[in-house]
Design a protein around this motif. Structure first.
Motif, PDB file in Angstrom:
ATOM      1  N   TYR A   1       1.009 129.317  39.845  1.00  0.00           N
ATOM      2  CA  TYR A   1       1.231 130.863  40.304  1.00  0.00           C
ATOM      3  C   TYR A   1       2.327 130.805  41.453  1.00  0.00           C
ATOM      4  O   TYR A   1       2.871 131.890  41.972  1.00  0.00           O
ATOM      5  N   ASN A   2       2.458 129.481  42.133  1.00  0.00           N
ATOM      6  CA  ASN A   2       3.396 129.671  43.130  1.00  0.00           C
ATOM      7  C   ASN A   2       4.766 129.882  42.655  1.00  0.00           C
ATOM      8  O   ASN A   2       5.646 130.489  43.511  1.00  0.00           O
ATOM      9  N   TYR A   3       4.736 129.682  41.575  1.00  0.00           N
ATOM     10  CA  TYR A   3       6.459 129.516  41.006  1.00  0.00           C
ATOM     11  C   TYR A   3       6.667 131.104  40.491  1.00  0.00           C
ATOM     12  O   TYR A   3       7.849 131.218  40.210  1.00  0.00           O
ATOM     13  N   ALA A   4       5.673 131.777  40.461  1.00  0.00           N
ATOM     14  CA  ALA A   4       5.830 133.135  40.096  1.00  0.00           C
ATOM     15  C   ALA A   4       5.464 134.474  41.027  1.00  0.00           C
ATOM     16  O   ALA A   4       4.889 135.350  40.644  1.00  0.00           O
ATOM     17  N   GLN A   5       5.616 133.891  42.175  1.00  0.00           N
ATOM     18  CA  GLN A   5       5.283 134.911  43.417  1.00  0.00           C
ATOM     19  C   GLN A   5       3.828 135.604  43.448  1.00  0.00           C
ATOM     20  O   GLN A   5       3.715 136.423  44.058  1.00  0.00           O
ATOM     21  N   GLN A   6       3.104 134.670  43.036  1.00  0.00           N
ATOM     22  CA  GLN A   6       1.584 134.955  43.314  1.00  0.00           C
ATOM     23  C   GLN A   6       0.660 133.708  43.819  1.00  0.00           C
ATOM     24  O   GLN A   6      -0.164 133.376  43.281  1.00  0.00           O
ATOM     25  N   PRO A   7       1.325 133.255  45.117  1.00  0.00           N
ATOM     26  CA  PRO A   7       0.655 132.088  45.631  1.00  0.00           C
ATOM     27  C   PRO A   7      -0.895 132.243  46.086  1.00  0.00           C
ATOM     28  O   PRO A   7      -1.703 131.063  45.935  1.00  0.00           O
ATOM     29  N   TRP A   8      -1.206 133.363  46.394  1.00  0.00           N
ATOM     30  CA  TRP A   8      -2.707 133.544  46.642  1.00  0.00           C
ATOM     31  C   TRP A   8      -3.603 133.312  45.347  1.00  0.00           C
ATOM     32  O   TRP A   8      -4.830 132.877  45.542  1.00  0.00           O
ATOM     33  N   LYS A   9      -3.098 133.311  44.099  1.00  0.00           N
ATOM     34  CA  LYS A   9      -3.987 133.047  42.957  1.00  0.00           C
ATOM     35  C   LYS A   9      -3.991 131.470  43.026  1.00  0.00           C
ATOM     36  O   LYS A   9      -5.133 130.962  42.557  1.00  0.00           O
ATOM     37  N   THR A  10      -3.020 130.861  43.238  1.00  0.00           N
ATOM     38  CA  THR A  10      -3.008 129.301  43.254  1.00  0.00           C
ATOM     39  C   THR A  10      -3.968 128.932  44.360  1.00  0.00           C
ATOM     40  O   THR A  10      -5.160 128.046  44.166  1.00  0.00           O
TER      41      THR A  10
END
Length: 757
Positions: free
Chosen positions: A620-629
């Motif tokens: 998810y870090n690579y696709a602009q949703q780091p909070w899900k990571t």
């Protein structure tokens, strides 16, 4: 004045005592973590509780099974009896082997068979209780209930030492079983004893050997044993046939019962040195490492060796977190194992005896597992040993023609797929590690990428630009993993200015695209004619052959393009489509009727119990949703590890499962194990101090560390706001401080203005 001095002395003593107590990292290691599942249908780790030295050759531990198979360590916490103490084991593997030179103390009538687990007194096995059992780094103890014997074990690098305290009896025995092995009834390993010998040299010395096939195709194990008391008499067995008047026996199913008078001296010590080369080398190993009989001193030396290794990372956290973390480091540093004797001799892959000038030659390379996180951990905090690992791998290239795939006891067993010694070597080379020949290393990684061998059919690869399933089973997994290995070769070629090679291997690293099916949205198998193989079910599992996927399914292998995650995102259709597919991956609970036995620890289709899933939460870090990571990493850390016998959600796999926790608990993980970047997740520790080989430290602190606070609110690197979702290896090596501030709700702005590579 006297009172002031007394107070000052007391404060100084208290400070020193506190510092000494704080330094005991070994006190947090629980060797029983990962030794037995609560649910008989689940995996627990497959670890063993007995003592060993860091990266040592001997692992002396109790076996609870006559013919160990599952768990592969030979010890199951749920079992009620012990069959004996063998001197070699595998830590966390999915396949059993070793269990060499089993010793078992006993009293009463001698029966030359292990016995029935349900009828303990039918042979020489004994009941035991966890209430009378203890283990810590460098030490193991258990009370054998059927004999009233207290058994204690410790080890040096090549030698095990036993201390048996017998009840008052003139009828004490020690059984030596040279037939004890993995399950010989499993046809696919064809395990059998080719030949063995036991020789009573004198009344305090026994020697012998065995030659055995198994997971490793051919192993030679030699031992030299010394006893602190004289052997009164002995009975040697060939099968069930006893021989009481001989000093030597040869065969394929041989045992010895050595008799001692333990009436006046109840304590018997036994030293057992091993060698893969010769009995003479076993003698030398004992003379160099354990010339005396001081059991407690040996325990202390082993404990000190472990203390030194575990001190490389100092953490603050809960008691459970410390136990999981330091036991994880303990498991990660249990192997690879130094196969060289004290004189440097080792058995090479061509079965000849060679000599390592530095006295270091390592084996037990579970590379399909460990290249992902364990070897990056070694590169970070074990750089000197990493160089030794690489030199050992390149010796296989010299004698065998290509680098290790899964090397055990110096023998290539071809378990798993790909050629993942390549990323290990490339990672070390790109990070500037010294101690190995860089040009020779390049020859080895390039040469291994152009020679056909099991699991890596390069002629087919070059011809079709993918692996056809009708020519090579596990084709999709092999295609994806070979593409990554090729990317690694390309990076080393670039570093060395070999531009033609760089272009060639970079082209091959993109071959994974040739198996992407836009209609289904998955990587799926083709035949040699280029046709999709039908029917296709993305939930259908494969094992280790007969299916396009290795120990997983199309969902789990979809994410395996660590060399080009932006390219994978583009293939899917952009960030929105990519994160939607990730969301479905973590929520889709449908499972087919038959799931591969290595798949466990599920969050939707994510299976933390096996390695193909290990990097996916970070994507998810690579696709602009780091909070899900952050959310999913925290979920795995908090729910899929614990400090019990069932502490792992799958096989521990020679340190990989532990290394995932070690990195992730500190807040970052090497998604691409060879590009020098660490993707940021969700730390659970209050503090971690990494003590680097260059004398510097890198400190990670976490404000508001708690299970409920899994989301990054802000981050600073060396006092400055930091919004990247990755760290570089250089950031860590320079030393400094990474400061997390965590909270219970996502900060949707942090980390969304950048990508991770």
């Amino acid at each position: 004045m006297m009172k002031i001095n007394i107070c000052a002395c007391f404060l100084l003593w208290a400070t020193l005592a506190q510092a000494q107590q704080k330094s005991k990292f070994t006190s947090y290691v629980n060797p029983f973590i990962g030794t037995g599942a609560v649910d008989k249908n689940s995996l627990s780790g497959s670890n063993f509780p007995g003592p060993t030295m860091p990266f040592g050759f001997v692992q002396i531990s109790p076996d609870t099974q006559d013919n160990p198979d599952n768990p592969a360590s030979g010890y199951d916490y749920n079992d009620k009896t012990i069959v004996g103490f063998s001197h070699t084991h595998l830590s966390g593997t999915g396949v059993a082997d070793l269990f060499d030179v089993l010793f078992m103390p006993a009293t009463g009538p001698i029966l030359p068979v292990p016995g029935d687990a349900n009828k303990p007194q039918s042979g020489y096995r004994s009941r035991f209780s966890h209430q009378d059992e203890a283990a810590r780094p460098g030490y193991y103890q258990v009370k054998l209930q059927d004999y009233g014997i207290n058994a204690e074990l410790t080890a040096t690098e090549h030698t095990g030492i036993h201390r048996y305290t017998f009840p008052k009896t003139g009828n004490g025995h020690v059984i030596i079983d040279m037939d004890h092995s993995l399950n010989k009834k499993r046809d696919y390993w064809s395990c059998k004893i080719i030949g063995a010998e036991i020789k009573v040299v004198d009344n305090k010395t026994v020697e012998g050997y065995r030659i055995i096939t198994g997971w490793a195709k051919l192993r030679k194990v030699y031992f030299h044993a010394e006893f602190s008391q004289p052997i009164v008499s002995q009975t040697l067995f060939n099968g069930s046939q006893p021989f009481e008047s001989i000093n030597i026996i040869n065969g394929t199913n041989i045992k010895a019962a050595l008799n001692f008078n333990t009436t006046s001296n109840q304590q018997l010590l036994v030293k057992v040195a091993l060698s893969p080369v010769s009995i003479d080398n076993a003698r030398q190993n004992m003379k160099a490492e354990l010339p005396g009989w001081n059991f407690d001193e040996t325990v202390n030396k082993a404990s000190s060796a472990w203390e030194k290794e575990l001190s490389k990372i100092e953490i603050e956290g809960t008691q459970e977190q410390k136990q999981i973390f330091y036991t994880g480091m303990y498991h990660a540093f249990t192997q690879p194992n130094n196969m060289a004797d004290v004189n440097g001799d080792y058995q090479a892959t061509d079965m000849t005896i060679k000599n390592a000038p530095d006295k270091k030659h390592y084996s037990t390379f579970s590379l399909w597992d460990t290249y992902r996180a364990a070897h990056p951990l070694y590169t970070l905090i074990q750089p000197e040993r990493t160089a030794n690992f690489i030199n050992s791998m390149m010796r296989q290239y010299d004698t065998y023609g290509y680098l290790p795939i899964w090397q055990l006891w110096g023998d290539e067993n071809y378990c798993m797929i790909g050629n993942h010694a390549i990323p290990v070597i490339v990672d070390a080379a790109l990070k500037g590690l010294k101690g190995f020949d860089l040009d020779k290393a390049y020859q080895a990684v390039k040469g291994s990428s152009n020679i056909d061998h099991p699991g890596s059919p390069f002629a087919v690869w070059e011809k079709y630009k993918y692996i056809p399933e009708d020519l090579q089973s596990q084709s999709v997994s092999i295609t994806l993993e070979m593409a990554y290995d090729d990317w690694c070769v390309a990076q080393l070629a670039k570093k060395l200015g070999k531009n033609d090679d760089y272009e060639h291997f970079m082209q091959r690293s993109e071959f994974y695209q040739n198996l992407y099916d836009k209609q289904t949205g998955f990587f799926r198998a083709k035949n040699k004619n280029g046709d999709w193989i039908a029917p296709f079910n993305p939930l259908q599992y494969g094992g280790n052959g007969g299916n396009p996927y290795t120990e997983g399914n199309a969902w789990q292998y979809f994410w395996y393009v660590p060399q080009n995650i932006p390219g994978l995102i583009k293939l899917v259709g952009g960030n929105k489509a990519f994160t939607a597919k990730l969301d479905q991956f973590f929520s889709l609970k449908d499972l087919p009727g038959e799931v591969n036995g290595n798949a466990s620890g599920f969050i939707g289709q994510y299976a933390h119990g096996n390695e193909p899933s290990h990097h996916v939460a970070y994507l998810y870090n690579y696709a602009q949703q780091p909070w899900k990571t952050q959310s999913y990493v925290a979920k795995v850390l908090n729910e899929l590890y614990n400090n019990s016998s069932s502490g792992y959600s799958g096989n521990e796999d020679c340190g990989q499962m532990s290394s995932w926790y070690i990195f992730s608990a500190m807040g970052f993980y090497p998604v691409n194990p060879a590009n020098g970047l660490y993707s940021i997740g969700s730390p659970v520790l209050k503090q971690a101090i990494i003590k680097l080989d260059n004398g510097k430290t890198f400190t990670v602190t976490t404000q508001n560390a708690a299970k409920a606070n899994c989301y990054i609110q802000s981050l600073k690197l060396n006092g400055k706001p930091y919004t990247h979702t990755y760290l570089t290896h250089e950031d860590i090596l320079r030393g400094g401080k990474l400061e997390f501030v965590m909270g219970s709700k996502p900060n949707y702005k942090w980390g969304t203005g950048n990508t991770s590579n």
